[in-house]
Design a protein around this motif. Sequence first.
Motif, PDB file in Angstrom:
ATOM      1  N   GLY A  11      52.988 -12.407 -29.314  1.00  0.00           N
ATOM      2  CA  GLY A  11      52.251 -12.021 -28.118  1.00  0.00           C
ATOM      3  C   GLY A  11      51.895 -13.220 -27.262  1.00  0.00           C
ATOM      4  N   ALA A  12      51.590 -14.358 -27.916  1.00  0.00           N
ATOM      5  CA  ALA A  12      51.248 -15.569 -27.166  1.00  0.00           C
ATOM      6  C   ALA A  12      52.477 -16.163 -26.492  1.00  0.00           C
ATOM      7  N   ASP A  13      53.606 -16.161 -27.192  1.00  0.00           N
ATOM      8  CA  ASP A  13      54.816 -16.785 -26.663  1.00  0.00           C
ATOM      9  C   ASP A  13      55.344 -16.096 -25.409  1.00  0.00           C
ATOM     10  N   ILE A  14      55.029 -14.825 -25.239  1.00  0.00           N
ATOM     11  CA  ILE A  14      55.547 -14.087 -24.083  1.00  0.00           C
ATOM     12  C   ILE A  14      54.764 -14.405 -22.815  1.00  0.00           C
ATOM     13  N   ILE A  15      53.617 -15.079 -22.962  1.00  0.00           N
ATOM     14  CA  ILE A  15      52.735 -15.331 -21.825  1.00  0.00           C
ATOM     15  C   ILE A  15      52.926 -16.742 -21.298  1.00  0.00           C
ATOM     16  N   PRO A  16      53.330 -16.913 -20.037  1.00  0.00           N
ATOM     17  CA  PRO A  16      53.442 -18.253 -19.468  1.00  0.00           C
ATOM     18  C   PRO A  16      52.073 -18.946 -19.459  1.00  0.00           C
ATOM     19  N   ILE A  27      56.634  -9.929 -29.401  1.00  0.00           N
ATOM     20  CA  ILE A  27      57.313 -10.155 -28.113  1.00  0.00           C
ATOM     21  C   ILE A  27      57.645  -8.827 -27.449  1.00  0.00           C
ATOM     22  N   LEU A  28      58.166  -7.883 -28.246  1.00  0.00           N
ATOM     23  CA  LEU A  28      58.554  -6.582 -27.683  1.00  0.00           C
ATOM     24  C   LEU A  28      57.339  -5.741 -27.284  1.00  0.00           C
ATOM     25  N   THR A  29      56.262  -5.841 -28.081  1.00  0.00           N
ATOM     26  CA  THR A  29      55.094  -4.989 -27.853  1.00  0.00           C
ATOM     27  C   THR A  29      54.169  -5.532 -26.784  1.00  0.00           C
ATOM     28  N   MET A  54      57.731 -24.154 -27.525  1.00  0.00           N
ATOM     29  CA  MET A  54      57.032 -23.056 -28.183  1.00  0.00           C
ATOM     30  C   MET A  54      56.384 -23.475 -29.494  1.00  0.00           C
ATOM     31  N   ILE A  55      57.003 -24.412 -30.208  1.00  0.00           N
ATOM     32  CA  ILE A  55      56.459 -24.817 -31.502  1.00  0.00           C
ATOM     33  C   ILE A  55      55.354 -25.849 -31.354  1.00  0.00           C
ATOM     34  N   LEU A  56      55.227 -26.436 -30.162  1.00  0.00           N
ATOM     35  CA  LEU A  56      54.161 -27.404 -29.907  1.00  0.00           C
ATOM     36  C   LEU A  56      52.915 -26.691 -29.382  1.00  0.00           C
ATOM     37  N   ALA A 107      57.238 -20.113 -22.725  1.00  0.00           N
ATOM     38  CA  ALA A 107      57.464 -19.137 -21.646  1.00  0.00           C
ATOM     39  C   ALA A 107      57.310 -19.801 -20.278  1.00  0.00           C
ATOM     40  N   PHE A 108      56.339 -20.713 -20.166  1.00  0.00           N
ATOM     41  CA  PHE A 108      56.159 -21.388 -18.886  1.00  0.00           C
ATOM     42  C   PHE A 108      57.323 -22.336 -18.599  1.00  0.00           C
TER      43      PHE A 108
END
Length: 317
Positions: free
Chosen positions: A16-21, A81-83, A172-174, A180-181
């Motif tokens: 959920g966090a990764d999908i947000i810029p 990510i999908l949800t 993303m791993i940092l 995403a941004f």
Amino acid sequence: MRHDFFNFGRGLLMGGADIIPGVSGGTVALVVGIYERLVTAISHFDLQLLKHVSQRQWRFAAAHVDLRFLLALGAGIILGILTFGSLMNQLLTTEATRSLTLAGFFGAILASCVIVFRIVQWKSSAELGFYLFLEIAAIAIAFGLTRISVRTGEEPALWYIFSCGVVAICAMILPGISGAFILLILGVYVHLTDYIRGIPRGEISPETVTTIAVFATGCAIGLISFSKVLRWLLGHHQSATMAVMCGLMLGALNKIWPFQNDMTPEIHNLKHKAYANYIPQVIDTEVIQCFIVAMLAGSAVLVLDRFVKQSAAENPN
């Protein structure tokens, strides 16, 4: 099964966090106490793993990469990510919830910075000064990234999609750097999220499969390569690495400042919109609500961190 369930839930939060810029899944991993374990597991995709596989030593291969942990976490990330993609889009594009949503993220990440900096240890004032210098430099870098104008253009080529996957997965791993941004800056966030959001609705074409497969390949190569470097840094220069991570997180806060003016009201798609931060001149209801939400989110992160540490102390194995 209990550990699998919790790891699945952690993955759900990370996805959920990764999908947000502007928000990093790495930050979530750090807060919930699995960051070093995740980096270590990923870095073990190496020659030793290939040796186990070639000799059909499946149990040793699974143990080498912490497979059960990765499967539970990975399933949660994919579902997240999908949800959360559609949910976050709704919260961030609705005028009534956008500021409050950003305030929650702001408070959570600010509290995460406190957690990360607690890990930094120093033996002298000179060493502390060096770590503060690293942190300030990281703040400047992350802040500069949030100020870069987003690219727009034609459909990207597959080689470019692959390159973006390599770069974005490292971000993303940092903690603090939003993958995403980075994708938004590189101009492929629109294309990739459109494909992803179409999958649950059955909108799958050969182009969709090819693009996602190429991007996933870039992510896999970038993740395995970068995780080895990151694991070495955490093992040999943990305090310096954490100081940099703390700075990256602080600098990235500019992107999710709760008070933003919509500069493109005629555009309804979040991915194409542009916002400009502003400082409220009056303490009104919106400001108070954002402050309360930020405080609650930050408190929740600190409580979660304490719970994770207590659980680790009570169950060291």
